[in-house]
Scaffold this motif. Structure first.
Motif, PDB file in Angstrom:
ATOM      1  N   ALA A   1       1.208  -1.500   0.198  1.00  0.00           N
ATOM      2  CA  ALA A   1      -0.239  -0.039   0.282  1.00  0.00           C
ATOM      3  C   ALA A   1       0.859   1.042   0.057  1.00  0.00           C
ATOM      4  CB  ALA A   1      -0.925  -0.219   1.025  1.00  0.00           C
ATOM      5  N   SER A   2       2.059   1.670   1.161  1.00  0.00           N
ATOM      6  CA  SER A   2       2.540   2.640   1.333  1.00  0.00           C
ATOM      7  C   SER A   2       3.927   2.898  -0.925  1.00  0.00           C
ATOM      8  CB  SER A   2       4.078   2.771   2.012  1.00  0.00           C
ATOM      9  OG  SER A   2       4.494   1.262   1.550  1.00  0.00           O
ATOM     10  N   GLU A   3       3.839   1.178  -1.505  1.00  0.00           N
ATOM     11  CA  GLU A   3       4.579   1.685  -2.215  1.00  0.00           C
ATOM     12  C   GLU A   3       3.564   2.075  -3.551  1.00  0.00           C
ATOM     13  OE1 GLU A   3       8.142  -2.209  -3.078  1.00  0.00           O
ATOM     14  OE2 GLU A   3       5.543  -2.264  -3.240  1.00  0.00           O
ATOM     15  N   VAL A   4       2.500   1.611  -3.622  1.00  0.00           N
ATOM     16  CA  VAL A   4       1.273   2.555  -4.638  1.00  0.00           C
ATOM     17  C   VAL A   4       0.741   3.936  -3.801  1.00  0.00           C
ATOM     18  CG1 VAL A   4      -1.224   1.969  -5.343  1.00  0.00           C
ATOM     19  CG2 VAL A   4       0.001   0.114  -4.212  1.00  0.00           C
ATOM     20  N   GLN A   5       0.746   4.348  -3.062  1.00  0.00           N
ATOM     21  CA  GLN A   5       0.677   5.581  -2.568  1.00  0.00           C
ATOM     22  C   GLN A   5       1.873   6.627  -2.724  1.00  0.00           C
ATOM     23  OE1 GLN A   5       0.150   6.447   1.736  1.00  0.00           O
ATOM     24  NE2 GLN A   5      -0.329   8.545   1.614  1.00  0.00           N
ATOM     25  N   THR A   6       3.326   6.057  -3.220  1.00  0.00           N
ATOM     26  CA  THR A   6       4.273   6.630  -3.268  1.00  0.00           C
ATOM     27  C   THR A   6       4.318   7.027  -4.651  1.00  0.00           C
ATOM     28  OG1 THR A   6       5.962   5.805  -1.503  1.00  0.00           O
ATOM     29  CG2 THR A   6       6.232   6.603  -3.439  1.00  0.00           C
ATOM     30  N   LEU A   7       3.566   5.932  -5.559  1.00  0.00           N
ATOM     31  CA  LEU A   7       3.684   5.716  -6.849  1.00  0.00           C
ATOM     32  C   LEU A   7       2.070   7.215  -7.693  1.00  0.00           C
ATOM     33  CD1 LEU A   7       3.775   2.170  -8.342  1.00  0.00           C
ATOM     34  CD2 LEU A   7       5.393   4.474  -8.552  1.00  0.00           C
ATOM     35  N   VAL A   8       1.475   7.041  -6.483  1.00  0.00           N
ATOM     36  CA  VAL A   8       0.298   7.467  -6.890  1.00  0.00           C
ATOM     37  C   VAL A   8       0.592   9.422  -7.186  1.00  0.00           C
ATOM     38  CG1 VAL A   8      -2.219   7.840  -6.634  1.00  0.00           C
ATOM     39  CG2 VAL A   8      -1.460   6.555  -6.617  1.00  0.00           C
ATOM     40  N   GLN A   9       1.324   9.917  -5.430  1.00  0.00           N
ATOM     41  CA  GLN A   9       1.982  10.684  -5.119  1.00  0.00           C
ATOM     42  C   GLN A   9       2.818  11.160  -6.438  1.00  0.00           C
ATOM     43  OE1 GLN A   9       3.274  10.466  -1.205  1.00  0.00           O
ATOM     44  NE2 GLN A   9       1.234  11.252  -0.536  1.00  0.00           N
ATOM     45  N   ASP A  10       3.843  10.419  -7.104  1.00  0.00           N
ATOM     46  CA  ASP A  10       4.621  10.935  -7.716  1.00  0.00           C
ATOM     47  C   ASP A  10       4.079  11.400  -9.132  1.00  0.00           C
ATOM     48  OD1 ASP A  10       6.226  10.405  -5.979  1.00  0.00           O
ATOM     49  OD2 ASP A  10       7.367   8.644  -6.439  1.00  0.00           O
ATOM     50  N   ALA A  11       3.207  10.308  -9.651  1.00  0.00           N
ATOM     51  CA  ALA A  11       2.493  10.253 -10.329  1.00  0.00           C
ATOM     52  C   ALA A  11       1.368  12.250 -10.332  1.00  0.00           C
ATOM     53  CB  ALA A  11       1.851   9.198 -10.586  1.00  0.00           C
ATOM     54  N   LEU A  12       0.723  12.054  -9.565  1.00  0.00           N
ATOM     55  CA  LEU A  12       0.421  13.603  -9.793  1.00  0.00           C
ATOM     56  C   LEU A  12       1.075  14.549  -9.460  1.00  0.00           C
ATOM     57  CD1 LEU A  12      -2.708  12.408  -6.960  1.00  0.00           C
ATOM     58  CD2 LEU A  12      -2.950  12.992 -10.062  1.00  0.00           C
ATOM     59  N   LYS A  13       1.809  14.961  -8.703  1.00  0.00           N
ATOM     60  CA  LYS A  13       3.510  15.663  -8.849  1.00  0.00           C
ATOM     61  C   LYS A  13       3.766  16.062  -9.612  1.00  0.00           C
ATOM     62  CE  LYS A  13       7.115  15.009  -6.429  1.00  0.00           C
ATOM     63  NZ  LYS A  13       8.151  14.941  -5.066  1.00  0.00           N
ATOM     64  N   ASN A  14       4.508  15.000 -10.432  1.00  0.00           N
ATOM     65  CA  ASN A  14       5.365  15.448 -11.925  1.00  0.00           C
ATOM     66  C   ASN A  14       4.350  15.435 -13.081  1.00  0.00           C
ATOM     67  OD1 ASN A  14       7.365  15.706  -9.981  1.00  0.00           O
ATOM     68  ND2 ASN A  14       7.218  12.668 -10.394  1.00  0.00           N
ATOM     69  N   GLU A  15       2.853  15.425 -13.193  1.00  0.00           N
ATOM     70  CA  GLU A  15       1.808  14.995 -13.873  1.00  0.00           C
ATOM     71  C   GLU A  15       2.606  14.131 -15.169  1.00  0.00           C
ATOM     72  OE1 GLU A  15       1.381  18.959 -15.708  1.00  0.00           O
ATOM     73  OE2 GLU A  15       0.339  19.430 -13.623  1.00  0.00           O
ATOM     74  N   SER A  16       2.690  13.080 -14.180  1.00  0.00           N
ATOM     75  CA  SER A  16       3.026  11.852 -14.920  1.00  0.00           C
ATOM     76  C   SER A  16       2.131  10.953 -15.150  1.00  0.00           C
ATOM     77  CB  SER A  16       4.368  11.965 -15.138  1.00  0.00           C
ATOM     78  OG  SER A  16       4.574  11.315 -13.961  1.00  0.00           O
ATOM     79  N   PRO A  17       1.723  10.091 -16.102  1.00  0.00           N
ATOM     80  CA  PRO A  17       1.001   8.481 -15.972  1.00  0.00           C
ATOM     81  C   PRO A  17       0.998   7.657 -15.052  1.00  0.00           C
ATOM     82  CG  PRO A  17       1.674   8.976 -18.267  1.00  0.00           C
ATOM     83  CD  PRO A  17       2.871   9.933 -17.590  1.00  0.00           C
ATOM     84  N   LEU A  18       0.340   7.420 -14.084  1.00  0.00           N
ATOM     85  CA  LEU A  18       0.266   6.705 -13.017  1.00  0.00           C
ATOM     86  C   LEU A  18       0.431   4.958 -13.711  1.00  0.00           C
ATOM     87  CD1 LEU A  18       0.290   5.525 -10.037  1.00  0.00           C
ATOM     88  CD2 LEU A  18      -2.304   5.355 -10.755  1.00  0.00           C
ATOM     89  N   VAL A  19       1.616   4.361 -13.523  1.00  0.00           N
ATOM     90  CA  VAL A  19       1.570   2.603 -14.222  1.00  0.00           C
ATOM     91  C   VAL A  19       1.818   1.581 -13.587  1.00  0.00           C
ATOM     92  CG1 VAL A  19       2.801   1.640 -15.531  1.00  0.00           C
ATOM     93  CG2 VAL A  19       2.991   4.393 -16.038  1.00  0.00           C
ATOM     94  N   LEU A  20       0.725   1.148 -12.962  1.00  0.00           N
ATOM     95  CA  LEU A  20       0.894  -0.341 -12.325  1.00  0.00           C
ATOM     96  C   LEU A  20       0.540  -1.339 -12.929  1.00  0.00           C
ATOM     97  CD1 LEU A  20      -2.108   1.602  -9.833  1.00  0.00           C
ATOM     98  CD2 LEU A  20       0.010   0.621  -9.164  1.00  0.00           C
ATOM     99  N   ALA A  21       1.256  -2.419 -12.490  1.00  0.00           N
ATOM    100  CA  ALA A  21       1.721  -4.035 -12.617  1.00  0.00           C
ATOM    101  C   ALA A  21       0.528  -4.685 -11.952  1.00  0.00           C
ATOM    102  CB  ALA A  21       2.603  -4.189 -13.098  1.00  0.00           C
ATOM    103  N   ASP A  22       0.210  -5.213 -12.736  1.00  0.00           N
ATOM    104  CA  ASP A  22      -1.137  -6.393 -11.726  1.00  0.00           C
ATOM    105  C   ASP A  22      -0.465  -7.297 -11.464  1.00  0.00           C
ATOM    106  OD1 ASP A  22      -1.132  -7.827 -13.705  1.00  0.00           O
ATOM    107  OD2 ASP A  22      -3.241  -7.180 -14.380  1.00  0.00           O
ATOM    108  N   THR A  23      -1.352  -9.083 -10.833  1.00  0.00           N
ATOM    109  CA  THR A  23      -0.907  -9.570 -11.129  1.00  0.00           C
ATOM    110  C   THR A  23      -0.458 -10.402 -11.053  1.00  0.00           C
ATOM    111  OG1 THR A  23      -3.056 -10.354 -10.384  1.00  0.00           O
ATOM    112  CG2 THR A  23      -1.978 -10.097  -7.921  1.00  0.00           C
ATOM    113  N   LYS A  24      -1.012  -9.976 -12.376  1.00  0.00           N
ATOM    114  CA  LYS A  24      -0.238 -11.259 -13.704  1.00  0.00           C
ATOM    115  C   LYS A  24       0.549 -10.728 -13.925  1.00  0.00           C
ATOM    116  CE  LYS A  24      -5.092 -12.772 -13.793  1.00  0.00           C
ATOM    117  NZ  LYS A  24      -6.598 -12.818 -14.857  1.00  0.00           N
ATOM    118  N   GLY A  25       1.532  -9.331 -13.609  1.00  0.00           N
ATOM    119  CA  GLY A  25       2.285  -8.726 -14.742  1.00  0.00           C
ATOM    120  C   GLY A  25       1.551  -7.490 -15.802  1.00  0.00           C
ATOM    121  N   GLN A  26       0.438  -7.342 -16.137  1.00  0.00           N
ATOM    122  CA  GLN A  26       0.095  -6.787 -17.576  1.00  0.00           C
ATOM    123  C   GLN A  26      -0.285  -5.219 -16.566  1.00  0.00           C
ATOM    124  OE1 GLN A  26      -3.410  -7.813 -17.509  1.00  0.00           O
ATOM    125  NE2 GLN A  26      -2.869  -9.549 -19.457  1.00  0.00           N
TER     126      GLN A  26
END
Length: 87
Positions: A35-60
């Motif tokens: 959860a903390s890694e997800v939060q960091t990725l979301v905050q960075d994407a919003l702060k830098n106005e860059s796309p949020l990229v998340l990999a699911d459990t299947k690797g997509q």
């Protein structure tokens, strides 16, 4: 009749729900990130106005433009239950 319930526990996954602005569509992603890694990725994407990229459990990978993110909810993924019956 015998009924047995088995539960698959996977404490290392996080369930993420992302609301997309200007639509009533939501994305649901189960990821191996904490959860903390997800939060960091979301905050960075919003702060830098860059796309949020998340990999699911299947690797997509899922890519969401940060300007389209309306909300993000995340927490531990619910347990999955599997039922078996015999006659």
């Amino acid at each position: 009749m015998l009924f047995i319930m088995a539960t698959k526990k996977n404490d290392s996954t996080t369930d993420v729900r992302i609301g997309i602005s200007d639509t009533n569509t939501e994305l649901r992603i189960e990821t191996n990130l904490s959860a903390s890694e997800v939060q960091t990725l979301v905050q960075d994407a919003l702060k830098n106005e860059s796309p949020l990229v998340l990999a699911d459990t299947k690797g997509q990978n899922t890519l969401v433009p940060s300007k389209k993110i309306a909300f993000v909810e995340f927490g531990s993924a619910p347990e999955r239950r599997v039922g078996f019956t015999t006659l």
